[in-house]
Design a protein around this motif. Structure first.
Motif, PDB file in Angstrom:
ATOM      1  N   GLU A   9       0.846  -1.189   0.000  1.00 27.62           N
ATOM      2  CA  GLU A   9       0.000   0.000   0.000  1.00 27.62           C
ATOM      3  C   GLU A   9       0.881   1.238   0.000  1.00 27.62           C
ATOM      4  O   GLU A   9       1.932   1.272   0.622  1.00 27.62           O
ATOM      5  CB  GLU A   9      -0.920   0.011   1.217  1.00 27.62           C
ATOM      6  CG  GLU A   9      -1.969  -1.068   1.176  1.00 27.62           C
ATOM      7  CD  GLU A   9      -2.918  -1.017   2.360  1.00 27.62           C
ATOM      8  OE1 GLU A   9      -3.006   0.024   3.036  1.00 27.62           O
ATOM      9  OE2 GLU A   9      -3.571  -2.031   2.606  1.00 27.62           O
ATOM     10  N   LYS A  10       0.422   2.271  -0.707  1.00 28.53           N
ATOM     11  CA  LYS A  10       1.165   3.523  -0.765  1.00 28.53           C
ATOM     12  C   LYS A  10       0.579   4.501   0.242  1.00 28.53           C
ATOM     13  O   LYS A  10      -0.558   4.388   0.655  1.00 28.53           O
ATOM     14  CB  LYS A  10       1.096   4.098  -2.174  1.00 28.53           C
ATOM     15  CG  LYS A  10       1.778   3.186  -3.162  1.00 28.53           C
ATOM     16  CD  LYS A  10       1.799   3.780  -4.522  1.00 28.53           C
ATOM     17  CE  LYS A  10       2.496   2.787  -5.359  1.00 28.53           C
ATOM     18  NZ  LYS A  10       2.838   2.754  -6.527  1.00 28.53           N
ATOM     19  N   ASP A  11       1.396   5.462   0.623  1.00 21.68           N
ATOM     20  CA  ASP A  11       0.955   6.524   1.526  1.00 21.68           C
ATOM     21  C   ASP A  11       0.385   5.965   2.823  1.00 21.68           C
ATOM     22  O   ASP A  11      -0.741   6.287   3.211  1.00 21.68           O
ATOM     23  CB  ASP A  11      -0.078   7.435   0.843  1.00 21.68           C
ATOM     24  CG  ASP A  11       0.469   8.067  -0.424  1.00 21.68           C
ATOM     25  OD1 ASP A  11       1.649   8.452  -0.430  1.00 21.68           O
ATOM     26  OD2 ASP A  11      -0.296   8.161  -1.402  1.00 21.68           O
ATOM     27  N   CYS A  12       1.147   5.128   3.488  1.00 19.69           N
ATOM     28  CA  CYS A  12       0.691   4.517   4.740  1.00 19.69           C
ATOM     29  C   CYS A  12       0.574   5.535   5.861  1.00 19.69           C
ATOM     30  O   CYS A  12      -0.226   5.363   6.770  1.00 19.69           O
ATOM     31  CB  CYS A  12       1.648   3.404   5.159  1.00 19.69           C
ATOM     32  SG  CYS A  12       1.680   2.029   4.012  1.00 19.69           S
ATOM     33  N   GLY A  13       1.379   6.576   5.823  1.00 20.76           N
ATOM     34  CA  GLY A  13       1.313   7.598   6.855  1.00 20.76           C
ATOM     35  C   GLY A  13       1.759   7.074   8.214  1.00 20.76           C
ATOM     36  O   GLY A  13       2.496   6.091   8.325  1.00 20.76           O
ATOM     37  N   THR A  14       1.266   7.710   9.249  1.00 20.38           N
ATOM     38  CA  THR A  14       1.693   7.352  10.601  1.00 20.38           C
ATOM     39  C   THR A  14       1.055   6.070  11.102  1.00 20.38           C
ATOM     40  O   THR A  14       1.526   5.494  12.080  1.00 20.38           O
ATOM     41  CB  THR A  14       1.374   8.491  11.587  1.00 20.38           C
ATOM     42  OG1 THR A  14      -0.031   8.744  11.557  1.00 20.38           O
ATOM     43  CG2 THR A  14       2.136   9.757  11.239  1.00 20.38           C
TER      44      THR A  14
END
Length: 108
Positions: A9-14
Motif C-alpha cells: 500500500e502507498k501513503d501509509c502515513g503514521t
C-alpha cells in the motif's frame, strides 16, 4: 513488517508506525515477536490469523476464524485489559480502525 507494507500500500502515513509500535509492545510483553516468519506470504498469513480481518474484507478466502486469538498470545497475567485494549487498537488490521497517536495517549 506490518500488513500495509506487505500489501504494497502507498501513503501509509503514521498508521504504519503505530502498528509497528504495537508489534514492539507485544514483543516486550510476550517475550517474542508476534509475526516473525521466514517469508512475506507466511508473515501476512500469520498477521491475519492473529488479528483477523475486517468484515468488508472477509469475502477473501483466507481461512480466518474470529475472534482473534491475540489475547491467547498476550494473557491477562502479562498485560491488563486496559493495556490490551491499547495493544489491540494499535494492531488493528485496517489502518482506518487503528488507534491514532493522540487516542493512544488518552487511553493509557
Amino acid at each position: 513488517m506490518v500488513q500495509e507494507v506487505l500489501l504494497c500500500e502507498k501513503d501509509c502515513g503514521t498508521s504504519v508506525d503505530l502498528c509497528a509500535l504495537g508489534c514492539v509492545m507485544a514483543e516486550l510483553v510476550a517475550g517474542s515477536p508476534l509475526f516473525e516468519e521466514e517469508n512475506e506470504y507466511k508473515q501476512l498469513t500469520n498477521i491475519i490469523r492473529r488479528l483477523g480481518i475486517p468484515n468488508d474484507m472477509s469475502a477473501m478466502p483466507l481461512g480466518v476464524s474470529a475472534p482473534s486469538p491475540l489475547r491467547d498470545t498476550v494473557p491477562e497475567e502479562q498485560l491488563s485489559q486496559a493495556g490490551f485494549d491499547v495493544l489491540r487498537g494499535l494492531l488493528e488490521f485496517d489502518r482506518k480502525d487503528r488507534l491514532t497517536a493522540a487516542a493512544t495517549l488518552q487511553t493509557s
